[in-house]
Design an enzyme around this catalytic site. Structure first.
Site, PDB file in Angstrom:
ATOM      1  N   HIS A 103      28.735  14.577  13.444  1.00  0.00           N
ATOM      2  CA  HIS A 103      27.920  15.265  14.323  1.00  0.00           C
ATOM      3  C   HIS A 103      26.405  15.209  13.408  1.00  0.00           C
ATOM      4  CE1 HIS A 103      26.861  19.197  16.460  1.00  0.00           C
ATOM      5  NE2 HIS A 103      25.763  18.862  15.865  1.00  0.00           N
ATOM      6  N   LEU A 104      25.445  14.754  14.013  1.00  0.00           N
ATOM      7  CA  LEU A 104      24.332  14.389  13.284  1.00  0.00           C
ATOM      8  C   LEU A 104      23.953  15.608  12.548  1.00  0.00           C
ATOM      9  CD1 LEU A 104      21.482  12.088  14.014  1.00  0.00           C
ATOM     10  CD2 LEU A 104      21.018  14.453  14.103  1.00  0.00           C
ATOM     11  N   HIS A 105      23.485  15.288  11.240  1.00  0.00           N
ATOM     12  CA  HIS A 105      22.891  16.263  10.574  1.00  0.00           C
ATOM     13  C   HIS A 105      21.930  15.712   9.266  1.00  0.00           C
ATOM     14  CE1 HIS A 105      26.771  15.089   8.599  1.00  0.00           C
ATOM     15  NE2 HIS A 105      26.122  15.385   7.344  1.00  0.00           N
ATOM     16  N   VAL A 106      21.122  16.589   8.985  1.00  0.00           N
ATOM     17  CA  VAL A 106      20.111  16.017   8.256  1.00  0.00           C
ATOM     18  C   VAL A 106      20.334  17.246   6.684  1.00  0.00           C
ATOM     19  CG1 VAL A 106      17.590  15.795   7.606  1.00  0.00           C
ATOM     20  CG2 VAL A 106      18.580  15.240   9.869  1.00  0.00           C
TER      21      VAL A 106
END
Length: 161
Positions: free
Chosen positions: A103-106
Site C-alpha cells: 500500500h503506497l506510503h512515504v
C-alpha cells in the site's frame, strides 16, 4: 472511505478503517499520517493514501497531490517538534526496492548525526556515458509523449536493461 477502495488484506487499509492499531497523527480526506509500528526513532511517520494504492505506478495525479501535501505538512511538523539535523523522505515501490507493505506510503524520517539509519546511497562508481545519454534520450521521449502512454503501462518505454 468507501469499502471498494480498501483491500481487506492490507494492514494500512485496516489502519484507515480503524481495525488495525496505529498512532495516527493526522488525517485528510485523501491521506492518513501515522507512526510506523517500529519507527527508526521518534518523529518517523508514514503518509499513505486513504484508498488502497499498491505502489507509485498505481497512483493517480490527484491522489499524488494529496500525498505530496501531507508529506510536506508532516516534514514541517517533524521539524517543529523534533528539530532534526536533516530529513529523509523515502518511498519504495516493489519488493526489490524494499517495499514490504504493498500500500503506497512515504516515510518521513528525521535524521541526526550518528543515528541508526544506514547510508542510503552507494559510493560513486564508474558510469557509461553512452548508456546515460541513451537513458536521458528515452526518458525525454517518454515524458514528451502525447497522452503519456507510460502512465498506462503501454508503449515502447517499458524496456528493462
Amino acid at each position: 472511505m468507501r469499502a471498494e477502495h480498501h483491500d481487506p488484506d492490507c494492514v494500512f487499509c485496516g489502519v484507515e478503517a480503524g481495525t488495525q492499531p496505529a498512532r495516527v497523527v493526522a488525517t485528510t480526506p485523501d491521506t492518513l499520517t501515522f507512526l510506523p509500528l517500529n519507527p527508526v526513532h521518534p518523529g518517523h511517520v508514514l503518509v499513505a493514501p486513504s484508498r488502497h494504492v499498491a505502489d507509485i505506478w498505481d497512483l493517480d495525479e490527484a491522489t499524488a497531490a494529496g500525498v505530496g501535501k501531507a508529506v510536506l505538512r508532516a516534514a514541517h511538523a517533524v521539524r517543529a517538534v523534533h528539530r532534526p539535523e536533516g530529513l529523509n523522505v523515502i518511498q519504495s515501490s516493489g519488493a526489490v526496492a524494499t517495499q514490504s507493505v504493498f500500500h503506497l506510503h512515504v516515510h518521513v524520517v528525521p535524521r541526526f548525526t550518528g543515528d541508526r539509519m544506514p547510508r542510503l546511497w552507494p559510493e560513486p562508481a564508474e558510469t557509461d556515458a553512452d548508456r546515460l545519454d541513451d537513458s536521458a534520450r528515452r526518458l525525454r521521449a517518454a515524458l514528451d509523449a502525447p497522452g503519456k502512454p507510460f502512465l498506462r503501462g503501454e508503449g515502447p518505454f517499458l524496456q528493462h536493461e
